[in-house]
Design a protein around this motif. Sequence first.
Motif, PDB file in Angstrom:
ATOM      1  N   GLN A 193       0.846  -1.197   0.000  1.00 14.81           N
ATOM      2  CA  GLN A 193       0.000   0.000   0.000  1.00 14.81           C
ATOM      3  C   GLN A 193       0.882   1.250   0.000  1.00 14.81           C
ATOM      4  O   GLN A 193       1.874   1.320   0.729  1.00 14.81           O
ATOM      5  CB  GLN A 193      -0.903  -0.005   1.218  1.00 14.81           C
ATOM      6  N   ILE A 194       0.527   2.206  -0.832  1.00  7.15           N
ATOM      7  CA  ILE A 194       1.188   3.513  -0.863  1.00  7.15           C
ATOM      8  C   ILE A 194       0.165   4.549  -0.410  1.00  7.15           C
ATOM      9  O   ILE A 194      -0.873   4.722  -1.054  1.00  7.15           O
ATOM     10  CB  ILE A 194       1.692   3.867  -2.282  1.00  7.15           C
ATOM     11  N   ASP A 195       0.427   5.218   0.703  1.00  9.59           N
ATOM     12  CA  ASP A 195      -0.531   6.210   1.192  1.00  9.59           C
ATOM     13  C   ASP A 195      -0.566   7.444   0.298  1.00  9.59           C
ATOM     14  O   ASP A 195      -1.626   7.978  -0.019  1.00  9.59           O
ATOM     15  CB  ASP A 195      -0.186   6.622   2.625  1.00  9.59           C
ATOM     16  N   GLN A 196       0.612   7.904  -0.090  1.00  9.48           N
ATOM     17  CA  GLN A 196       0.684   9.054  -0.980  1.00  9.48           C
ATOM     18  C   GLN A 196       2.061   9.122  -1.626  1.00  9.48           C
ATOM     19  O   GLN A 196       3.029   8.586  -1.107  1.00  9.48           O
ATOM     20  CB  GLN A 196       0.395  10.360  -0.244  1.00  9.48           C
ATOM     21  N   ALA A 197       2.100   9.748  -2.782  1.00 15.36           N
ATOM     22  CA  ALA A 197       3.363  10.043  -3.453  1.00 15.36           C
ATOM     23  C   ALA A 197       3.405  11.550  -3.663  1.00 15.36           C
ATOM     24  O   ALA A 197       2.394  12.164  -4.034  1.00 15.36           O
ATOM     25  CB  ALA A 197       3.466   9.318  -4.796  1.00 15.36           C
ATOM     26  N   ILE A 198       4.571  12.151  -3.390  1.00 16.52           N
ATOM     27  CA  ILE A 198       4.670  13.616  -3.387  1.00 16.52           C
ATOM     28  C   ILE A 198       5.784  14.083  -4.316  1.00 16.52           C
ATOM     29  O   ILE A 198       6.857  13.473  -4.375  1.00 16.52           O
ATOM     30  CB  ILE A 198       4.949  14.134  -1.957  1.00 16.52           C
ATOM     31  N   MET A 199       5.505  15.152  -5.038  1.00 19.33           N
ATOM     32  CA  MET A 199       6.532  15.807  -5.836  1.00 19.33           C
ATOM     33  C   MET A 199       6.197  17.287  -5.946  1.00 19.33           C
ATOM     34  O   MET A 199       5.048  17.702  -5.728  1.00 19.33           O
ATOM     35  CB  MET A 199       6.638  15.188  -7.224  1.00 19.33           C
ATOM     36  N   SER A 200       7.172  18.078  -6.272  1.00 16.61           N
ATOM     37  CA  SER A 200       6.948  19.509  -6.490  1.00 16.61           C
ATOM     38  C   SER A 200       6.926  19.808  -7.977  1.00 16.61           C
ATOM     39  O   SER A 200       7.778  19.323  -8.732  1.00 16.61           O
ATOM     40  CB  SER A 200       8.035  20.338  -5.809  1.00 16.61           C
ATOM     41  N   ARG A 201       5.956  20.599  -8.387  1.00 18.96           N
ATOM     42  CA  ARG A 201       5.789  21.040  -9.774  1.00 18.96           C
ATOM     43  C   ARG A 201       5.618  22.558  -9.757  1.00 18.96           C
ATOM     44  O   ARG A 201       5.683  23.205  -8.725  1.00 18.96           O
ATOM     45  CB  ARG A 201       4.556  20.395 -10.410  1.00 18.96           C
ATOM     46  N   SER A 202       5.321  23.112 -10.904  1.00 19.36           N
ATOM     47  CA  SER A 202       4.960  24.526 -11.006  1.00 19.36           C
ATOM     48  C   SER A 202       3.934  24.656 -12.113  1.00 19.36           C
ATOM     49  O   SER A 202       3.721  23.723 -12.894  1.00 19.36           O
ATOM     50  CB  SER A 202       6.192  25.397 -11.297  1.00 19.36           C
ATOM     51  N   ALA A 203       3.270  25.808 -12.177  1.00 17.84           N
ATOM     52  CA  ALA A 203       2.230  26.011 -13.190  1.00 17.84           C
ATOM     53  C   ALA A 203       2.119  27.494 -13.503  1.00 17.84           C
ATOM     54  O   ALA A 203       2.469  28.347 -12.677  1.00 17.84           O
ATOM     55  CB  ALA A 203       0.889  25.467 -12.693  1.00 17.84           C
ATOM     56  N   ARG A 204       1.614  27.775 -14.696  1.00 14.86           N
ATOM     57  CA  ARG A 204       1.474  29.178 -15.092  1.00 14.86           C
ATOM     58  C   ARG A 204       0.428  29.316 -16.187  1.00 14.86           C
ATOM     59  O   ARG A 204       0.371  28.485 -17.105  1.00 14.86           O
ATOM     60  CB  ARG A 204       2.821  29.713 -15.598  1.00 14.86           C
ATOM     61  N   ILE A 205      -0.396  30.346 -16.085  1.00 14.95           N
ATOM     62  CA  ILE A 205      -1.323  30.667 -17.174  1.00 14.95           C
ATOM     63  C   ILE A 205      -0.527  31.277 -18.314  1.00 14.95           C
ATOM     64  O   ILE A 205       0.213  32.245 -18.125  1.00 14.95           O
ATOM     65  CB  ILE A 205      -2.412  31.649 -16.702  1.00 14.95           C
ATOM     66  N   LEU A 206      -0.674  30.722 -19.504  1.00 18.49           N
ATOM     67  CA  LEU A 206       0.012  31.235 -20.687  1.00 18.49           C
ATOM     68  C   LEU A 206      -0.876  32.189 -21.479  1.00 18.49           C
ATOM     69  O   LEU A 206      -0.402  33.170 -22.043  1.00 18.49           O
ATOM     70  CB  LEU A 206       0.451  30.083 -21.591  1.00 18.49           C
ATOM     71  N   MET A 207      -2.166  31.867 -21.526  1.00 19.02           N
ATOM     72  CA  MET A 207      -3.110  32.704 -22.274  1.00 19.02           C
ATOM     73  C   MET A 207      -4.518  32.368 -21.794  1.00 19.02           C
ATOM     74  O   MET A 207      -4.799  31.212 -21.451  1.00 19.02           O
ATOM     75  CB  MET A 207      -2.991  32.435 -23.785  1.00 19.02           C
ATOM     76  N   GLU A 208      -5.363  33.376 -21.756  1.00 15.61           N
ATOM     77  CA  GLU A 208      -6.754  33.115 -21.396  1.00 15.61           C
ATOM     78  C   GLU A 208      -7.671  33.980 -22.242  1.00 15.61           C
ATOM     79  O   GLU A 208      -7.290  35.049 -22.712  1.00 15.61           O
ATOM     80  CB  GLU A 208      -6.997  33.353 -19.906  1.00 15.61           C
ATOM     81  N   GLY A 209      -8.870  33.468 -22.476  1.00 14.90           N
ATOM     82  CA  GLY A 209      -9.824  34.173 -23.330  1.00 14.90           C
ATOM     83  C   GLY A 209     -10.798  33.183 -23.925  1.00 14.90           C
ATOM     84  O   GLY A 209     -11.528  32.499 -23.199  1.00 14.90           O
ATOM     85  N   THR A 210     -10.821  33.092 -25.247  1.00 11.68           N
ATOM     86  CA  THR A 210     -11.698  32.128 -25.914  1.00 11.68           C
ATOM     87  C   THR A 210     -10.923  31.390 -26.987  1.00 11.68           C
ATOM     88  O   THR A 210     -10.009  31.932 -27.607  1.00 11.68           O
ATOM     89  CB  THR A 210     -12.908  32.821 -26.583  1.00 11.68           C
ATOM     90  N   VAL A 211     -11.292  30.131 -27.170  1.00 13.42           N
ATOM     91  CA  VAL A 211     -10.768  29.354 -28.282  1.00 13.42           C
ATOM     92  C   VAL A 211     -11.899  29.255 -29.305  1.00 13.42           C
ATOM     93  O   VAL A 211     -13.076  29.223 -28.939  1.00 13.42           O
ATOM     94  CB  VAL A 211     -10.306  27.957 -27.811  1.00 13.42           C
ATOM     95  N   ARG A 212     -11.548  29.266 -30.580  1.00 16.21           N
ATOM     96  CA  ARG A 212     -12.577  29.215 -31.628  1.00 16.21           C
ATOM     97  C   ARG A 212     -12.506  27.898 -32.395  1.00 16.21           C
ATOM     98  O   ARG A 212     -11.413  27.414 -32.699  1.00 16.21           O
ATOM     99  CB  ARG A 212     -12.418  30.379 -32.610  1.00 16.21           C
ATOM    100  N   VAL A 213     -13.682  27.354 -32.700  1.00 21.20           N
ATOM    101  CA  VAL A 213     -13.776  26.165 -33.550  1.00 21.20           C
ATOM    102  C   VAL A 213     -14.958  26.350 -34.501  1.00 21.20           C
ATOM    103  O   VAL A 213     -15.933  27.028 -34.159  1.00 21.20           O
ATOM    104  CB  VAL A 213     -13.987  24.875 -32.721  1.00 21.20           C
ATOM    105  N   PRO A 214     -14.878  25.773 -35.711  1.00 22.46           N
ATOM    106  CA  PRO A 214     -16.020  25.828 -36.621  1.00 22.46           C
ATOM    107  C   PRO A 214     -17.257  25.230 -35.950  1.00 22.46           C
ATOM    108  O   PRO A 214     -17.173  24.229 -35.223  1.00 22.46           O
ATOM    109  CB  PRO A 214     -15.570  24.983 -37.814  1.00 22.46           C
ATOM    110  N   GLY A 215     -18.393  25.857 -36.177  1.00 23.58           N
ATOM    111  CA  GLY A 215     -19.624  25.456 -35.498  1.00 23.58           C
ATOM    112  C   GLY A 215     -20.100  24.065 -35.789  1.00 23.58           C
ATOM    113  O   GLY A 215     -20.943  23.521 -35.052  1.00 23.58           O
ATOM    114  N   ASP A 216     -19.615  23.458 -36.876  1.00 21.17           N
ATOM    115  CA  ASP A 216     -20.050  22.093 -37.208  1.00 21.17           C
ATOM    116  C   ASP A 216     -18.978  21.052 -36.841  1.00 21.17           C
ATOM    117  O   ASP A 216     -18.956  19.966 -37.391  1.00 21.17           O
ATOM    118  CB  ASP A 216     -20.378  21.984 -38.696  1.00 21.17           C
ATOM    119  N   SER A 217     -18.100  21.397 -35.901  1.00 22.00           N
ATOM    120  CA  SER A 217     -17.006  20.497 -35.548  1.00 22.00           C
ATOM    121  C   SER A 217     -17.451  19.305 -34.706  1.00 22.00           C
ATOM    122  O   SER A 217     -16.731  18.323 -34.589  1.00 22.00           O
ATOM    123  CB  SER A 217     -15.932  21.267 -34.754  1.00 22.00           C
ATOM    124  N   PHE A 218     -18.621  19.425 -34.080  1.00 18.91           N
ATOM    125  CA  PHE A 218     -19.018  18.367 -33.134  1.00 18.91           C
ATOM    126  C   PHE A 218     -20.515  18.118 -33.206  1.00 18.91           C
ATOM    127  O   PHE A 218     -21.236  18.820 -33.870  1.00 18.91           O
ATOM    128  CB  PHE A 218     -18.608  18.765 -31.710  1.00 18.91           C
TER     129      PHE A 218
END
Length: 398
Positions: free
Chosen positions: A373-398
Amino acid sequence: MTDVANVRHVPQIKIPATYMRGGTSKGVFFKLSDLPQAAQMPGEARDKLLLRVIGSPDPYEKQIDGMGGATSSTSKTVILSKSHSPDHDVDYVFGQVSIDKPYVDWSGNCGNLSAAVGPFAIANGLVDPARVPENGVVEVRIWQVNIQKTIVSQVPIVNGEVQETGDFELDGVTFPAAEIPVAFMDPADGEGAIFPTGNLMDDLDVPGVGILKATLINAGIPTVFINAADIGYRGTELQEAINGDSQALSMFETIRAHGAVRMGLISDISEAASRQHTPKVAFVGPPVDYVASSGQAVNADDIDLVVRALSMGKLHHAMMGTAAVAIAAAAAIEGTLVNLAAGGGKRQSVTFGHPSGSLRVGAEANLIDGRWQIDQAIMSRSARILMEGTVRVPGDSF
């Protein structure tokens, strides 16, 4: 001359989205409520939408017409929502988007992007604002929907907002950022079956390769560990040594497919092609001096072992976060290939060398009623927002 008025024209639609780096990966993040109604439930519409967002399937394998970066580390999507569980803040769904095939693999987690989930959740109101201090740390409890596991992220806050910049350096990421410790709770896959075969080491019969010693482990992500020397490697290889070798890639895929059957993830070899995200294949060796892809010297005295891992059919440029959890868990259990490569014995952490440098991970193993049994595994990472707003896709994509 074309009559423009008679040409069928489907307008693009806008979907709120955030492009984020988490650890050594990056992907497109969505709030579930921001997705078009048809894509708010798992299924064909959701898959088609995310494929179009990322720019897949792309026979050129460049994802030019989408947000993907044409590698397994950058062809990723995340969907987040407030958790239905009172013990968690946010529900986290991860989709690994194939680059050249029309499918999204939902079978596992992305450990690197897990580090970005807490910051996104706080910035987008998915964590109770009353819990966010003016300065300090917020513990974000994340329910990883794909694997039904808990992840606990410690997110630093400065002046009421997520701290993104800092001096924490992560090999495989060019610039320093703020450190985010991430704990993967009870990381064994399934019902605590860390070793699906019941063995710390198995003989894996691979056509065209022979019988390989292998540790088959379900922790973080299902992973097949083999010895580098058994397949003609040192464990110090960089991407170009393997990714340009079609025979080597074919060999690793064959090993992966047979490992998947042995682990019970698939019932037949033919099913492996539609389950590329899991299991992973990694090869290990004892510590040795080498030069990382950045030109940085990695000294054998500073690491416990070397590890190389493949993701979505290619050698990873650093190390997948979930595979790092598997490394931590396997290293903590005496008798696995990972533990033996690190010198054997009982240990609670290891520092391993990967193509971009090194990483320290920790886990503590306990044998309870004959089951590890492993109770937990730990590591350090980092994160950053690169861009935010809207993504666009053709309306008939899905």
